[in-house]
Design an enzyme around this catalytic site. Structure first.
Site, short mmCIF file in Angstrom:
data_model
loop_
_atom_site.label_atom_id
_atom_site.label_comp_id
_atom_site.label_asym_id
_atom_site.label_seq_id
_atom_site.Cartn_x
_atom_site.Cartn_y
_atom_site.Cartn_z
N HIS A 188 0.84 -1.01 0.04
CA HIS A 188 -0.03 0.04 0.19
C HIS A 188 0.91 1.43 0.14
O HIS A 188 0.30 2.38 0.62
CB HIS A 188 -1.07 -0.19 1.10
CG HIS A 188 -1.99 -1.01 1.24
ND1 HIS A 188 -2.55 -1.66 2.14
CD2 HIS A 188 -2.45 -1.85 -0.04
CE1 HIS A 188 -3.28 -2.69 1.84
NE2 HIS A 188 -3.23 -2.85 0.56
N CYS A 199 10.00 9.13 -15.72
CA CYS A 199 11.21 8.36 -16.16
C CYS A 199 11.41 6.85 -16.22
O CYS A 199 10.51 6.22 -15.51
CB CYS A 199 12.38 8.75 -14.85
SG CYS A 199 12.87 10.35 -14.70
ZN LIG Z 1 11.50 12.05 -14.01
#
Ligand SMILES: [Zn+2]
Length: 406
Positions: A188, A199
């Site tokens: 969680h 990214c």
């Molecule tokens: Zn990033």
């Protein structure tokens, strides 16, 4: 309905009215019976006793409902095994830990209550507050430290007695206990971690403060940006009704793999009400004889109790203290100077300094105090001066300056 077609409109109405009357009569009788059943037997008059005899079906039905209610109430109750009983069970658990080839531990809120973290589902529990759209007081969480149970688990892992830990807790205390990140699945999320999902692979930012200040259900942006690509960072918390898709720190892959290899599963302080919904964690696709042996430590009933090889009714810290003693292992004390959060954390850039108002994890004063004592005894060395700045400096504790010393 066969005769329905031949009935006139008036007749159909009469039938419907009779049915309603009968239902009302029945309800009335149920109320009467229920009232009589609540009286002690000796206080019932002859007519009342006669009525009970005439309405056996209703009596049986009401009795069945009462038992169900009683059962539900008992499930909420906290039960403690007697000390000798608990000791005997821990000896059995220790034998299972020693002989396990692949031991996986599942943890829930119950292992953190000793760290003064509010239980997740109580009226002031973390999730209850989050569901109401309210935030959790920062002090509730950032002052918490790994408990005896967290430290014991990290020690068991170090001794190769535990292979993986799957946790429902977002408090980050497993990581802070020194358990390696690869050995934890935080299903969680982790309140100290924010990530950039633009990214590839996702860039993870561990912080020394709770990053969830501005986040909520379906609202995960933390207000800070990725240092590499400039995209908004998001928290890692998985709320009720959300599906956790982040690879880290949820680490579902490792959790599933661990469960598939496990021959013993130890559940600590989890009601298992949420975890039971993840069939992968219980190898439900395997025949029952090939599923891992289940050991459950919880004060309350859990939906997996009937399937457990052993259920221990005790507080996690009490059980773990006995277990470690039985295994002949010394429980390491939590040492803030060794808390991995300080080495994992990525410092904020100068323009992010005011981006949160949460109190950072208290830096290891003990280290600084020891240095100050040392300084009083001998002339200050350049090393001890530089160590007292940066992460460990007083500015960090006040949340004003956070600069890492290289
Ligand atoms: Zn990033």
């Amino acid at each position: 309905m066969a005769a329905g077609g031949s009935l006139s409109r008036t007749e159909r109405k009469a039938v419907a009215r009779a049915e309603i009357l009968q239902q009302e009569e029945q309800q009335d009788r149920r109320r009467q019976v229920s009232r009589i059943l609540k009286k002690p037997v000796g206080e019932r008059n002859p007519e009342e006793s006669l009525l009970l005899g005439e309405c056996e079906d209703i009596v049986r039905e009401l009795e069945r409902r009462r038992k169900k209610r009683e059962g539900l109430r008992r499930r909420q109750e906290e039960v403690c095994d007697e000390p000798e009983e608990l000791k005997r069970k821990v000896i059995e658990l220790a034998a299972a830990v020693r002989s396990a080839k692949h031991l996986v531990i599942y943890t829930g809120a119950g292992i953190s209550t000793a760290a003064s973290i509010p239980d997740y589902r109580g009226p002031n529990g973390v999730w209850t507050l989050l569901q109401k759209g309210r935030s959790i007081r920062a002090t509730d969480l950032s002052e918490a430290e790994p408990t005896l149970t967290h430290m014991s688990i990290a020690c068991l892992h170090k001794h190769n007695l535990v292979q993986h830990v799957v946790s429902q807790n977002c408090d980050g205390l497993h990581l802070r206990s020194g358990l390696p990140q690869a050995a934890i699945s935080e299903l969680h999320g982790n309140m100290y971690i924010e990530v950039c999902t633009s990214c590839t692979p996702n860039r993870e930012y561990v912080r020394v403060f709770d990053v969830t200040e501005r986040t909520a259900l379906h609202r995960h942006h933390t207000g800070r940006m990725c240092h590499k690509c400039g995209t908004q960072l998001r928290d890692t918390i998985v709320h009720f009704g959300e599906k956790g898709t982040l690879r880290e720190p949820l680490n579902w892959e490792a959790a599933t793999e661990a469960a598939s290899k496990a021959d013993v599963i130890l559940c600590l302080g989890s009601s298992l009400k949420v975890l039971k919904k993840y069939p992968h964690l219980w190898c439900m696709s395997k025949p029952p004889s090939r599923r891992p042996k289940l050991y459950i430590v919880n004060l309350q009933w859990t939906p997996k109790d009937d399937l457990a090889a052993l259920k221990l009714h005790g507080k996690c810290d009490d059980v773990m203290r006995l277990l470690m003693e039985e295994l002949g292992l010394e429980i390491p004390c939590y040492d803030r100077t060794k808390d991995p959060i300080f080495s994992l954390a990525i410092p904020l850039s100068p323009d992010e300094e005011g981006s949160h108002s949460r109190r950072p994890v208290a830096p290891p004063w003990s280290l600084e105090e020891a240095q100050m004592q040392e300084q009083q005894q001998e002339p200050a060395s350049p090393l001890s001066l530089s160590l007292s700045g940066g992460w460990f400096g007083r500015g960090c504790a006040k949340g004003s300056k956070r600069k890492k010393v290289n």
